[in-house]
Scaffold this motif. Structure first.
Motif, PDB file in Angstrom:
ATOM      1  N   UNK A 104     -38.608   6.968  23.014  1.00  0.00           N
ATOM      2  CA  UNK A 104     -38.759   5.733  22.288  1.00  0.00           C
ATOM      3  C   UNK A 104     -37.620   4.911  22.734  1.00  0.00           C
ATOM      4  N   UNK A 105     -36.362   5.407  23.094  1.00  0.00           N
ATOM      5  CA  UNK A 105     -35.551   4.419  23.757  1.00  0.00           C
ATOM      6  C   UNK A 105     -36.138   4.021  25.178  1.00  0.00           C
ATOM      7  N   UNK A 106     -36.563   4.839  25.897  1.00  0.00           N
ATOM      8  CA  UNK A 106     -37.163   4.482  27.362  1.00  0.00           C
ATOM      9  C   UNK A 106     -38.140   3.481  27.058  1.00  0.00           C
ATOM     10  N   UNK A 107     -39.090   3.433  26.194  1.00  0.00           N
ATOM     11  CA  UNK A 107     -40.001   2.562  25.763  1.00  0.00           C
ATOM     12  C   UNK A 107     -39.655   1.326  25.529  1.00  0.00           C
ATOM     13  N   UNK A 108     -38.507   1.254  24.674  1.00  0.00           N
ATOM     14  CA  UNK A 108     -37.708  -0.045  24.271  1.00  0.00           C
ATOM     15  C   UNK A 108     -37.285  -0.585  25.212  1.00  0.00           C
ATOM     16  N   UNK A 109     -36.562   0.061  26.354  1.00  0.00           N
ATOM     17  CA  UNK A 109     -35.832  -0.422  27.492  1.00  0.00           C
ATOM     18  C   UNK A 109     -36.795  -0.970  28.429  1.00  0.00           C
ATOM     19  N   UNK A 110     -37.926  -0.304  28.683  1.00  0.00           N
ATOM     20  CA  UNK A 110     -39.057  -0.761  29.474  1.00  0.00           C
ATOM     21  C   UNK A 110     -39.683  -2.220  29.105  1.00  0.00           C
ATOM     22  N   UNK A 111     -39.869  -2.286  27.681  1.00  0.00           N
ATOM     23  CA  UNK A 111     -40.544  -3.341  27.081  1.00  0.00           C
ATOM     24  C   UNK A 111     -39.429  -4.530  27.273  1.00  0.00           C
ATOM     25  N   UNK A 112     -38.193  -4.313  26.942  1.00  0.00           N
ATOM     26  CA  UNK A 112     -37.292  -5.560  27.077  1.00  0.00           C
ATOM     27  C   UNK A 112     -37.248  -5.989  28.460  1.00  0.00           C
ATOM     28  N   UNK A 113     -37.079  -5.088  29.444  1.00  0.00           N
ATOM     29  CA  UNK A 113     -37.074  -5.515  31.015  1.00  0.00           C
ATOM     30  C   UNK A 113     -38.635  -6.348  31.163  1.00  0.00           C
ATOM     31  N   UNK A 114     -39.612  -5.857  30.732  1.00  0.00           N
ATOM     32  CA  UNK A 114     -40.872  -6.447  30.834  1.00  0.00           C
ATOM     33  C   UNK A 114     -40.967  -7.726  30.135  1.00  0.00           C
ATOM     34  N   UNK A 115     -40.196  -7.953  29.185  1.00  0.00           N
ATOM     35  CA  UNK A 115     -40.164  -9.277  28.693  1.00  0.00           C
ATOM     36  C   UNK A 115     -39.473 -10.444  29.528  1.00  0.00           C
ATOM     37  N   UNK A 116     -38.784 -10.045  30.442  1.00  0.00           N
ATOM     38  CA  UNK A 116     -38.092 -10.862  31.213  1.00  0.00           C
ATOM     39  C   UNK A 116     -39.212 -11.886  32.093  1.00  0.00           C
ATOM     40  N   UNK A 117     -40.185 -11.291  32.220  1.00  0.00           N
ATOM     41  CA  UNK A 117     -41.332 -11.991  32.997  1.00  0.00           C
ATOM     42  C   UNK A 117     -41.983 -12.988  32.114  1.00  0.00           C
ATOM     43  N   UNK A 118     -41.551 -12.957  30.874  1.00  0.00           N
ATOM     44  CA  UNK A 118     -42.116 -14.062  29.967  1.00  0.00           C
ATOM     45  C   UNK A 118     -41.054 -15.038  29.350  1.00  0.00           C
ATOM     46  N   UNK A 119     -39.799 -14.769  30.183  1.00  0.00           N
ATOM     47  CA  UNK A 119     -38.748 -15.557  29.795  1.00  0.00           C
ATOM     48  C   UNK A 119     -38.374 -15.380  28.424  1.00  0.00           C
ATOM     49  N   UNK A 120     -38.554 -13.934  27.873  1.00  0.00           N
ATOM     50  CA  UNK A 120     -38.301 -13.744  26.275  1.00  0.00           C
ATOM     51  C   UNK A 120     -37.592 -12.744  26.170  1.00  0.00           C
ATOM     52  N   UNK A 121     -36.688 -12.273  27.361  1.00  0.00           N
ATOM     53  CA  UNK A 121     -35.897 -11.132  27.126  1.00  0.00           C
ATOM     54  C   UNK A 121     -34.505 -11.359  25.967  1.00  0.00           C
ATOM     55  N   UNK A 122     -34.249 -12.603  26.016  1.00  0.00           N
ATOM     56  CA  UNK A 122     -32.907 -12.535  25.058  1.00  0.00           C
ATOM     57  C   UNK A 122     -33.184 -12.477  23.676  1.00  0.00           C
ATOM     58  N   UNK A 123     -34.473 -13.292  23.326  1.00  0.00           N
ATOM     59  CA  UNK A 123     -34.908 -13.347  21.928  1.00  0.00           C
ATOM     60  C   UNK A 123     -35.399 -11.894  21.424  1.00  0.00           C
TER      61      UNK A 123
END
Length: 249
Positions: free
Chosen positions: A141-160
């Motif tokens: 689950x930690x890996x999934x969360x980390x990958x999702x967070x980094x994927x959010x960079x492509x939508x300019x949504x990482x920080x939120x």
């Protein structure tokens, strides 16, 4: 170190007193004299066990200093990957005069505690740059969360998204991760697609490699200047580290 100094002085006196006859004759201590010195040492340690404690503390301090010297060299060797990787998200002031590198896991309660403390410091000090290293060490689950967070960079949504997952106190399985993503306005279908990219896998692998190079085995851990600080730091500890990094007296 007072107890150790007292012990050494007593031992030196015992050796001097017991060895004076032999020394005058140009001879070394005999077996009886050596046995007596051992007996004196034993008796002293039984009567003053604090000497042992101080000796262990001194040893630990030396080992810690040697470890920090070794880590300093490794931080310098990996400085570019630590401080200048363009794929690492940034908190605070991108042009801040002090950089804090943070290795963290979204499922780590200590990371959440440190995140709140660091947020307090960042709010009051607008000249700190924080480099985030996704370091999922607590399972799938930690890996999934980390990958999702980094994927959010492509939508300019990482920080939120990062803030939403850090604020989450319960389960953080894939369904919950996607729900949090949706709550901050991310396209979850695109997010899932981007999560599978080799680019994101490579970012996490680089974090693992840096952590291994610096003997970081758990979360959170922080790098400031040439020093590594393991564990959940308090706001006061962050402020002191920043003060030292700036060379403030």
């Amino acid at each position: 170190m007072t107890a150790i100094r007292t012990f050494l002085a007593a031992l030196a006196l015992a050796v001097t007193l017991l060895g004076v006859t032999g020394a005058q004759a140009g001879e070394s201590l005999d077996e009886a004299q050596e046995a007596r010195i051992r007996e004196i040492v034993r008796e002293y340690l039984i009567e003053h066990p604090e000497v042992i404690v101080e000796a262990l503390q001194a040893l630990e301090a030396r080992e810690q200093a040697a470890r920090q010297d070794s880590l300093k060299d490794r931080v310098v060797a990996h400085a570019d990957g630590l401080f200048n990787d363009p794929t690492s998200p940034i908190l605070g002031n991108p042009d801040g005069d002090v950089t804090i590198v943070e290795f963290f896991d979204y499922r780590c309660p200590y990371c959440k505690r440190a995140h709140r403390a660091l947020a307090e410091v960042l709010e009051a000090d607008g000249n700190i740059r924080v480099v985030l290293k996704e370091f999922p060490v607590l399972g799938k689950d930690s890996v999934t969360a980390a990958r999702a967070a980094l994927a959010a960079v492509h939508q300019d949504g990482y920080l939120a998204f990062h803030e939403a997952m850090m604020a989450n106190e319960g389960n953080l399985g894939e369904d919950r991760v996607l729900a949090l993503a949706a709550s901050v306005g991310l396209d979850t279908a695109k997010l899932q697609q981007d999560m599978a990219s080799e680019e994101i896998v490579a970012v996490i692998r680089r974090s693992y490699a840096l952590a291994q190079a610096l003997d970081i085995t758990g979360t959170p851990a922080f790098v400031v200047g040439e020093k590594v600080y393991p564990g959940a730091l308090t706001a006061d500890q962050f402020r002191e580290i920043v003060r030292q990094a700036r060379g403030d007296s």
